[in-house]
Design a protein around this motif. Structure first.
Motif, PDB file in Angstrom:
ATOM      1  N   ASN A  37       0.828  -1.210   0.000  1.00 19.67           N
ATOM      2  CA  ASN A  37       0.000   0.000   0.000  1.00 19.67           C
ATOM      3  C   ASN A  37       0.863   1.261   0.000  1.00 19.67           C
ATOM      4  O   ASN A  37       0.570   2.219  -0.718  1.00 19.67           O
ATOM      5  CB  ASN A  37      -0.949   0.006   1.195  1.00 19.67           C
ATOM      6  N   SER A  38       1.914   1.259   0.802  1.00 18.96           N
ATOM      7  CA  SER A  38       2.821   2.415   0.836  1.00 18.96           C
ATOM      8  C   SER A  38       3.523   2.586  -0.504  1.00 18.96           C
ATOM      9  O   SER A  38       3.633   3.701  -1.022  1.00 18.96           O
ATOM     10  CB  SER A  38       3.862   2.254   1.948  1.00 18.96           C
ATOM     11  N   THR A  41       1.240   4.078  -2.984  1.00 18.65           N
ATOM     12  CA  THR A  41       1.064   5.518  -2.757  1.00 18.65           C
ATOM     13  C   THR A  41       2.174   6.296  -3.451  1.00 18.65           C
ATOM     14  O   THR A  41       1.923   7.293  -4.118  1.00 18.65           O
ATOM     15  CB  THR A  41       1.042   5.836  -1.245  1.00 18.65           C
ATOM     16  N   TYR A  45       1.396   8.969  -6.537  1.00 15.76           N
ATOM     17  CA  TYR A  45       1.785  10.378  -6.448  1.00 15.76           C
ATOM     18  C   TYR A  45       2.822  10.726  -7.509  1.00 15.76           C
ATOM     19  O   TYR A  45       2.820  11.826  -8.053  1.00 15.76           O
ATOM     20  CB  TYR A  45       2.304  10.712  -5.047  1.00 15.76           C
TER      21      TYR A  45
END
Length: 132
Positions: A37-38, A41, A45
């Motif tokens: 998940n990180s 992200t 971005y």
């Protein structure tokens, strides 16, 4: 500067696709759900801001210091934000978290926020010029 903005946008966009595919397939075996998940992200971005760089490169001539600073904020922000997330998740998954990268991520986020504020100012200047 305009050429640099467009080239960086293209490179960051390409890398976000490569990293996204790598994360979706190769890292599933070694990363936890939180790590994935990180990592995702960071990829998202990076892609959002790669697109913004390309839009800015098409829209602005990058002759004013405000436009140049905006471009650098986006470039530095992507490098600090997304790439620190990649480093943090990769090192954490290996059991050797690089703790120095922890404060780098929000610093990158701050550069991205400043870039967006400068983009807003630049767009407002265009709107005033087009609609006196």
């Amino acid at each position: 500067m305009k050429e640099l903005i467009l080239i960086c946008g293209g490179i960051f966009g390409t890398l976000s696709l490569i990293f996204g595919a790598f994360g979706a397939h190769a890292l599933k075996k070694t990363f936890t759900e939180d790590h994935l998940n990180s990592f995702e992200t960071g990829v998202k971005y990076q892609m959002y801001h790669a697109v913004i760089l390309i839009i800015c490169g098409i829209t602005f001539p990058f002759l004013s210091s405000l436009q140049i600073f905006m471009g650098w904020c986006f470039i530095i922000g992507i490098l600090l934000f997304s790439f620190s997330i990649y480093g943090l998740t990769w090192s954490s998954a290996r059991g050797k978290k690089i703790k120095i990268l922890g404060p780098v991520t929000p610093l990158g986020g701050l550069f991205l926020i400043i870039g967006w504020l400068l983009l807003t100012i630049n767009l407002a200047e265009i709107a005033v010029y087009l609609n006196p």
